[in-house]
Design an enzyme around this catalytic site. Structure first.
Site, PDB file in Angstrom:
ATOM      1  N   ARG A   1       0.723  -1.364   0.245  1.00 40.55           N
ATOM      2  CA  ARG A   1       0.139  -0.230  -0.040  1.00 40.55           C
ATOM      3  C   ARG A   1       1.102   1.253   0.611  1.00 40.55           C
ATOM      4  NH1 ARG A   1      -3.850   1.897   4.911  1.00 40.55           N
ATOM      5  NH2 ARG A   1      -4.505   4.285   3.194  1.00 40.55           N
ATOM      6  N   HIS A   2       0.067   2.150  -0.863  1.00 45.13           N
ATOM      7  CA  HIS A   2       0.932   3.711  -0.787  1.00 45.13           C
ATOM      8  C   HIS A   2       1.244   4.378   1.107  1.00 45.13           C
ATOM      9  CE1 HIS A   2      -2.687   5.585   0.599  1.00 45.13           C
ATOM     10  NE2 HIS A   2      -3.118   4.847  -0.860  1.00 45.13           N
TER      11      HIS A   2
ATOM     12  N   ARG B   1      -0.880   9.564   3.443  1.00 48.56           N
ATOM     13  CA  ARG B   1      -1.529  10.765   2.470  1.00 48.56           C
ATOM     14  C   ARG B   1      -1.992  11.508   3.416  1.00 48.56           C
ATOM     15  NH1 ARG B   1      -6.768   9.521   2.557  1.00 48.56           N
ATOM     16  NH2 ARG B   1      -7.622   7.248   2.368  1.00 48.56           N
TER      17      ARG B   1
ATOM     18  N   ARG C   1      -0.324   8.897  -5.496  1.00 50.69           N
ATOM     19  CA  ARG C   1       0.495   8.706  -4.343  1.00 50.69           C
ATOM     20  C   ARG C   1       0.836   7.291  -4.734  1.00 50.69           C
ATOM     21  NH1 ARG C   1      -4.986   9.564  -3.192  1.00 50.69           N
ATOM     22  NH2 ARG C   1      -6.301   7.151  -3.042  1.00 50.69           N
TER      23      ARG C   1
ATOM     24  N   HIS D   1      -2.952   0.283  -3.415  1.00 51.36           N
ATOM     25  CA  HIS D   1      -4.148   1.063  -2.589  1.00 51.36           C
ATOM     26  C   HIS D   1      -3.771  -0.254  -0.926  1.00 51.36           C
ATOM     27  CE1 HIS D   1      -4.686   4.362  -4.771  1.00 51.36           C
ATOM     28  NE2 HIS D   1      -4.754   3.546  -5.819  1.00 51.36           N
ATOM     29  N   ASP D   2      -4.805  -0.103   0.050  1.00 57.73           N
ATOM     30  CA  ASP D   2      -5.820  -0.676   0.715  1.00 57.73           C
ATOM     31  C   ASP D   2      -6.861  -1.867   0.326  1.00 57.73           C
ATOM     32  OD1 ASP D   2      -7.434   1.461   0.656  1.00 57.73           O
ATOM     33  OD2 ASP D   2      -7.364   2.159   2.231  1.00 57.73           O
TER      34      ASP D   2
END
Length: 438
Positions: free
Chosen positions: A42-43, A46, A111, A297-298
């Site tokens: 995941r990024h 943010r 992101r 992502h999540d």
């Protein structure tokens, strides 16, 4: 306001999620040696993608990076993840970057692209000939991406009507209806205090995420959040990933393409005859590569874990990662699934139902086969058989019929007009007059 225990309700109808909190290292004799690895992460931290209408921090003055952008904290988290990956895969990857060893993919979002670059900065410090500046200890490394609306593998944003229909069916199942009913008080409470109509868990997830980020920034939350934050809103929000991949068909259409892509890497490495690549040149490169990174992502991690029946109803934190690794031990090949949710904690070894922690390669392939699509596009669009080769999107069957029919009608009209005018054409253009007598 009294809220129900959503976790217990979900337990009654969910699959048995297996989450073994066992630390694991790459040199563990019990697990063998890592010979190839896929890493989905995941990024980093943010800013909120958006704030709810009544949010006291609903102003960009509080978020100078912009909405949904990576913060400096997030950049450091991803850099540290890259340093951790260097330690784990140091026996696989040389210190000098080469495309023959690693391939990096990201969703087409700021992101995640920045997170991929930050993790690569930690993974590959420039050395020797790759030092191009005495002031900058960084080197550019390619990160591959495609537009979200075409990405069926990582962003999961490509259109899939079959998935939408299946998700609608799932939401009408009695056990899901009961689950959603248990959230009614929470939804009404959020609607009352946020200034927007909250009717589903997607909005709950967005609100929870915003509150969570604001606490990480040390912003004081409004008093009305005291009764719902961190729970029950945190637990309710985490259900979204289990609902998005609740049925086998949802798993197959949402996370199946990503899992298929990762397992194809292993099949090529091992010369598995069950996979015949379309692009032989690309296949030869993949055979050489050892690590594949996916910056997502999540939702990417949560859906993947739930598709493997490993999701524990906890939102994947920033910079968390799922590692699916091919290992060799005593001349045999195995696959392990590892969850890394913090740079300060050892990773957790997970066990998919029906196998052991060190899952034999063939067993893993057999267990995941039901959720691997053979032709994702054909399964998503069963009523479409004609493709637009320029966009890889389907033409609507009715539109094609109208187009073909219209063309035939125009052709027939032109032919009829041609025949009509041919019949009206005079046989002579002039009449020869007799000369006068002398």
């Amino acid at each position: 306001m009294r809220f129900q225990n959503h976790g217990l309700i979900f337990f009654h109808f969910s699959l048995a999620f297996v989450f073994t909190k066992q630390t694991v290292s790459n040199d563990d004799d019990k697990l063998g040696t890592i010979v190839a690895a896929n890493v989905v992460f995941r990024h980093g931290h943010r800013t909120p993608t958006k704030c709810y209408p009544k949010d006291p921090y609903n102003n960009l003055s509080y978020w100078p990076e912009g909405w949904g952008e990576l913060t400096n904290i997030g950049k450091m988290q991803e850099y540290e993840l890259g340093r951790w990956l260097r330690q784990r895969f140091n026996h696989l990857l040389s210190e000098i970057y080469t495309r023959d060893e690693i391939h990096i993919v990201s969703t087409d979002v700021d992101r995640t692209l920045m997170s991929a670059e930050a993790s690569l900065a930690g993974l590959y410090l420039p050395k020797d000939s790759q030092r191009w500046s005495s002031d900058i200890k960084w080197q550019p490394i390619p990160v591959h991406t495609v537009p979200e609306h075409l990405d069926s593998i990582l962003a999961m944003g490509a259109p899939c009507p079959k998935y939408n229909l299946e998700s609608k069916r799932v939401m009408e199942l009695p056990q899901i209806v009961d689950l959603m009913a248990s959230f009614n008080d929470l939804l009404e409470y959020l609607t009352e205090h946020t200034g927007e109509k909250v009717t589903d868990l997607v909005k709950v997830q967005n609100i929870w995420s915003t509150l969570h980020i604001e606490t990480l920034h040390s912003y004081k939350l409004p008093e009305w959040t005291d009764t719902i934050y961190p729970n029950p809103i945190k637990t309710a929000a985490a259900h979204i990933y289990s609902l998005q991949t609740y049925s086998p068909e949802q798993k197959r259409l949402k996370s199946g393409p990503l899992l298929k892509d990762m397992l194809q890497h292993f099949k090529l490495k091992l010369g598995d005859s069950s996979y015949v690549p379309d692009n032989l040149e690309e296949a030869e490169l993949i055979k050489k590569q050892k690590v594949w990174l996916y910056s997502g992502h999540d939702e990417t991690l949560g859906s993947l874990l739930n598709s493997l029946n490993l999701y524990n109803l906890i939102n994947p934190p920033f910079a968390s990662a799922v590692l699916i690794e091919l290992r060799e031990k005593d001349g045999n090949n195995f696959i392990t699934v590892t969850y890394h949710n913090s740079t300060t904690e050892p990773p957790y070894l997970l066990t998919i139902p029906g196998c052991s922690e060190l899952c034999p390669y063939k067993t893993f392939i057999e267990l995941t086969h039901p959720i691997i699509p053979y032709d994702w596009f054909a399964e998503c669009h069963p009523s479409h058989r004609i493709y637009d080769l320029t966009t890889e999107l389907p033409y609507n069957s009715l539109a094609v019929f109208v187009m073909v029919t219209s063309t035939l009608l125009v052709f027939l009209l032109l032919a009829s007009m041609s025949i009509f005018w041919q019949k009206q054409k005079p046989t002579r253009f002039y009449r020869k007059l007799k000369p006068d007598s002398i």
